[in-house]
Design a protein around this motif. Structure first.
Motif, PDB file in Angstrom:
ATOM      1  N   PRO A   5       0.901  -1.297   0.028  1.00  0.00           N
ATOM      2  CA  PRO A   5      -0.005  -0.050   0.116  1.00  0.00           C
ATOM      3  C   PRO A   5       0.688   1.292   0.147  1.00  0.00           C
ATOM      4  CG  PRO A   5      -0.827  -1.717   1.684  1.00  0.00           C
ATOM      5  CD  PRO A   5       0.411  -2.011   1.181  1.00  0.00           C
ATOM      6  N   SER A   6       1.956   1.065   0.641  1.00  0.00           N
ATOM      7  CA  SER A   6       2.695   2.482   0.536  1.00  0.00           C
ATOM      8  C   SER A   6       3.289   2.629  -0.618  1.00  0.00           C
ATOM      9  CB  SER A   6       4.055   2.260   1.763  1.00  0.00           C
ATOM     10  OG  SER A   6       4.803   1.141   1.317  1.00  0.00           O
ATOM     11  N   PHE A   7       3.681   1.713  -1.280  1.00  0.00           N
ATOM     12  CA  PHE A   7       4.035   2.262  -2.972  1.00  0.00           C
ATOM     13  C   PHE A   7       3.066   2.589  -3.797  1.00  0.00           C
ATOM     14  CE2 PHE A   7       5.625   1.104  -7.343  1.00  0.00           C
ATOM     15  CZ  PHE A   7       6.697   1.929  -7.154  1.00  0.00           C
ATOM     16  N   ILE A   8       1.798   2.185  -3.427  1.00  0.00           N
ATOM     17  CA  ILE A   8       0.689   2.881  -4.224  1.00  0.00           C
ATOM     18  C   ILE A   8       0.771   4.464  -4.135  1.00  0.00           C
ATOM     19  CG2 ILE A   8      -1.711   2.832  -4.534  1.00  0.00           C
ATOM     20  CD1 ILE A   8      -1.738  -0.324  -3.627  1.00  0.00           C
ATOM     21  N   TRP A   9       0.827   4.692  -2.847  1.00  0.00           N
ATOM     22  CA  TRP A   9       0.690   6.029  -2.584  1.00  0.00           C
ATOM     23  C   TRP A   9       2.007   6.969  -3.146  1.00  0.00           C
ATOM     24  CZ3 TRP A   9      -2.308  10.037  -1.650  1.00  0.00           C
ATOM     25  CH2 TRP A   9      -1.437  11.194  -1.132  1.00  0.00           C
ATOM     26  N   GLU A  10       3.139   6.148  -3.151  1.00  0.00           N
ATOM     27  CA  GLU A  10       4.248   6.825  -3.743  1.00  0.00           C
ATOM     28  C   GLU A  10       4.311   6.855  -5.246  1.00  0.00           C
ATOM     29  OE1 GLU A  10       8.914   5.452  -4.313  1.00  0.00           O
ATOM     30  OE2 GLU A  10       7.791   4.737  -2.283  1.00  0.00           O
ATOM     31  N   ALA A  11       3.693   5.819  -5.757  1.00  0.00           N
ATOM     32  CA  ALA A  11       3.410   5.738  -7.111  1.00  0.00           C
ATOM     33  C   ALA A  11       2.491   7.097  -7.587  1.00  0.00           C
ATOM     34  CB  ALA A  11       2.806   4.545  -7.760  1.00  0.00           C
ATOM     35  N   PHE A  12       1.477   7.259  -6.674  1.00  0.00           N
ATOM     36  CA  PHE A  12       0.430   8.028  -7.013  1.00  0.00           C
ATOM     37  C   PHE A  12       0.925   9.596  -6.875  1.00  0.00           C
ATOM     38  CE2 PHE A  12      -3.173  11.018  -5.535  1.00  0.00           C
ATOM     39  CZ  PHE A  12      -3.980  10.757  -6.220  1.00  0.00           C
ATOM     40  N   VAL A  13       1.882   9.579  -6.044  1.00  0.00           N
ATOM     41  CA  VAL A  13       2.623  11.185  -5.935  1.00  0.00           C
ATOM     42  C   VAL A  13       3.402  11.413  -7.363  1.00  0.00           C
ATOM     43  CG1 VAL A  13       3.886  12.468  -4.777  1.00  0.00           C
ATOM     44  CG2 VAL A  13       2.267  11.226  -3.395  1.00  0.00           C
ATOM     45  N   GLU A  14       3.901  10.259  -7.425  1.00  0.00           N
ATOM     46  CA  GLU A  14       5.084  10.554  -8.649  1.00  0.00           C
ATOM     47  C   GLU A  14       4.296  10.664 -10.056  1.00  0.00           C
ATOM     48  OE1 GLU A  14       8.482   8.347  -8.871  1.00  0.00           O
ATOM     49  OE2 GLU A  14       8.323   7.613  -7.125  1.00  0.00           O
ATOM     50  N   LEU A  15       2.898  10.103 -10.167  1.00  0.00           N
ATOM     51  CA  LEU A  15       2.098  10.285 -11.404  1.00  0.00           C
ATOM     52  C   LEU A  15       1.486  11.687 -11.498  1.00  0.00           C
ATOM     53  CD1 LEU A  15       0.383   6.645 -11.467  1.00  0.00           C
ATOM     54  CD2 LEU A  15       2.462   7.567 -12.840  1.00  0.00           C
ATOM     55  N   LEU A  16       1.281  12.374 -10.433  1.00  0.00           N
ATOM     56  CA  LEU A  16       0.698  13.644 -10.617  1.00  0.00           C
ATOM     57  C   LEU A  16       1.265  14.744 -11.310  1.00  0.00           C
ATOM     58  CD1 LEU A  16      -0.247  14.081  -6.813  1.00  0.00           C
ATOM     59  CD2 LEU A  16      -1.829  13.377  -8.439  1.00  0.00           C
ATOM     60  N   PRO A  17       2.551  14.752 -11.365  1.00  0.00           N
ATOM     61  CA  PRO A  17       3.161  15.881 -12.434  1.00  0.00           C
ATOM     62  C   PRO A  17       2.828  15.407 -14.039  1.00  0.00           C
ATOM     63  CG  PRO A  17       4.778  15.101 -10.780  1.00  0.00           C
ATOM     64  CD  PRO A  17       3.604  14.079 -10.738  1.00  0.00           C
ATOM     65  N   VAL A  18       2.629  14.299 -14.472  1.00  0.00           N
ATOM     66  CA  VAL A  18       2.076  13.813 -15.635  1.00  0.00           C
ATOM     67  C   VAL A  18       0.770  13.941 -16.003  1.00  0.00           C
ATOM     68  CG1 VAL A  18       4.291  12.520 -15.990  1.00  0.00           C
ATOM     69  CG2 VAL A  18       2.221  11.413 -15.331  1.00  0.00           C
ATOM     70  N   ILE A  19      -0.092  14.376 -15.084  1.00  0.00           N
ATOM     71  CA  ILE A  19      -1.500  14.364 -15.575  1.00  0.00           C
ATOM     72  C   ILE A  19      -1.850  15.451 -16.451  1.00  0.00           C
ATOM     73  CG2 ILE A  19      -3.814  15.111 -14.608  1.00  0.00           C
ATOM     74  CD1 ILE A  19      -3.174  13.723 -11.884  1.00  0.00           C
ATOM     75  N   PRO A  20      -1.062  16.450 -16.391  1.00  0.00           N
ATOM     76  CA  PRO A  20      -1.280  17.624 -17.431  1.00  0.00           C
ATOM     77  C   PRO A  20      -1.090  17.320 -18.830  1.00  0.00           C
ATOM     78  CG  PRO A  20      -0.232  18.726 -15.587  1.00  0.00           C
ATOM     79  CD  PRO A  20      -0.265  17.259 -15.330  1.00  0.00           C
ATOM     80  N   THR A  21      -0.069  16.305 -19.149  1.00  0.00           N
ATOM     81  CA  THR A  21       0.268  15.911 -20.429  1.00  0.00           C
ATOM     82  C   THR A  21      -0.956  14.980 -20.753  1.00  0.00           C
ATOM     83  OG1 THR A  21       2.662  15.957 -19.817  1.00  0.00           O
ATOM     84  CG2 THR A  21       1.758  14.485 -21.577  1.00  0.00           C
ATOM     85  N   SER A  22      -1.607  14.146 -20.161  1.00  0.00           N
ATOM     86  CA  SER A  22      -2.700  13.509 -20.392  1.00  0.00           C
ATOM     87  C   SER A  22      -3.649  14.147 -20.730  1.00  0.00           C
ATOM     88  CB  SER A  22      -2.907  12.408 -19.373  1.00  0.00           C
ATOM     89  OG  SER A  22      -2.016  11.507 -19.349  1.00  0.00           O
ATOM     90  N   LEU A  23      -3.961  15.405 -19.991  1.00  0.00           N
ATOM     91  CA  LEU A  23      -5.195  16.123 -20.427  1.00  0.00           C
ATOM     92  C   LEU A  23      -5.106  16.789 -21.570  1.00  0.00           C
ATOM     93  CD1 LEU A  23      -6.107  17.251 -16.541  1.00  0.00           C
ATOM     94  CD2 LEU A  23      -7.277  15.810 -17.844  1.00  0.00           C
ATOM     95  N   LEU A  24      -3.744  17.503 -21.723  1.00  0.00           N
ATOM     96  CA  LEU A  24      -3.440  18.073 -22.755  1.00  0.00           C
ATOM     97  C   LEU A  24      -3.612  17.502 -24.132  1.00  0.00           C
ATOM     98  CD1 LEU A  24      -2.553  20.767 -23.943  1.00  0.00           C
ATOM     99  CD2 LEU A  24      -0.109  19.839 -23.969  1.00  0.00           C
TER     100      LEU A  24
END
Length: 236
Positions: A5-24
């Motif tokens: 579970p801790s890595f799920i949160w870690e991965a979630f945080v690391e994925l946040l910066p690329v959300i704008p790319t997917s939305l763009l």
């Protein structure tokens, strides 16, 4: 294999910066696709000479082939065309200077245009022909009747299907990783490759996609209510 579970949160945080790319990628493909689809829908409805068979063939090809095919055709075919023309005419421009994401923009926009043309066309066909004739009777031209009477009603009727198209393009943006664009799915793979916890990384990506999908659905509900109120003569 145990869930971390801790890595799920870690991965979630690391994925946040690329959300704008997917939305763009989603926003560009949806906006350009809607413009293309609207033009194609009008061409098919009014059976514009010469353009009607081309528009029909375009829609048939797009709907009959996978989206990944469109992306790879653009990614490999367009540079060959650009470089060939550049060599023939002595241009200094080369395809290598084009950012990879632009290939995704073009391919996804063409794909969205093919699907949205049918959505827009079905919406336009729901408007009673008598309303256009009534517009003519009060002195409106065809463009005025379409802009002020037909299109608002057609757009309101098409919102549920357009919402599905937007969500579909958001999910399809994951294909951009095949042309080296780092969006959510590609970033999830990169994050997971550090310790081979792919399940946790993909689960974090799934949560983000789910959240974005819910947000799109909520916006669509609000927009549909306002459009319906506007078409009924209320205050939008």
């Amino acid at each position: 294999m145990k869930l971390d579970p801790s890595f799920i949160w870690e991965a979630f945080v690391e994925l946040l910066p690329v959300i704008p790319t997917s939305l763009l990628i989603t926003a560009v493909s949806v906006i350009l696709g809607f413009i293309i689809g609207t033009a194609v829908a009008f061409i098919r409805i009014y059976r514009v000479p010469f353009l009607h068979p081309v528009a029909s063939a375009y829609v048939t090809f797009i709907r009959g082939t996978p989206m990944l095919t469109h992306l790879l055709i653009i990614y490999f075919g367009l540079p060959m065309l650009i470089d060939g023309l550049s060599a023939q005419f002595g241009w200094g421009f080369r395809s290598a200077s084009i950012p990879y994401i632009n290939f995704a923009f073009l391919a996804f926009s063409l794909t969205a245009g093919g699907y949205m043309s049918e959505v827009v066309r079905s919406g336009l066909l729901t408007v009673n022909r008598g309303q256009i004739e009534a517009a003519y009777s009060v002195g409106m031209t065809t463009p005025q009747a379409i802009r002020r009477i037909v299109f608002p009603q057609a757009f309101a009727a098409s919102i549920p299907n357009l919402t599905n198209a937007v969500i579909g393009m958001l999910h399809a943006s994951t294909l951009a990783f095949t042309v080296s664009v780092v969006e959510l799915f590609a970033k999830a793979q990169i994050v997971a490759s550090t310790n081979w916890k792919f399940f946790e990384a993909y689960l974090a990506a799934a949560v983000i996609f789910w959240g974005l999908t819910v947000l799109i659905e909520r916006v669509a509900v609000v927009l549909e209510k306002r459009m319906t109120m506007y078409n009924r003569g209320g205050v939008a």
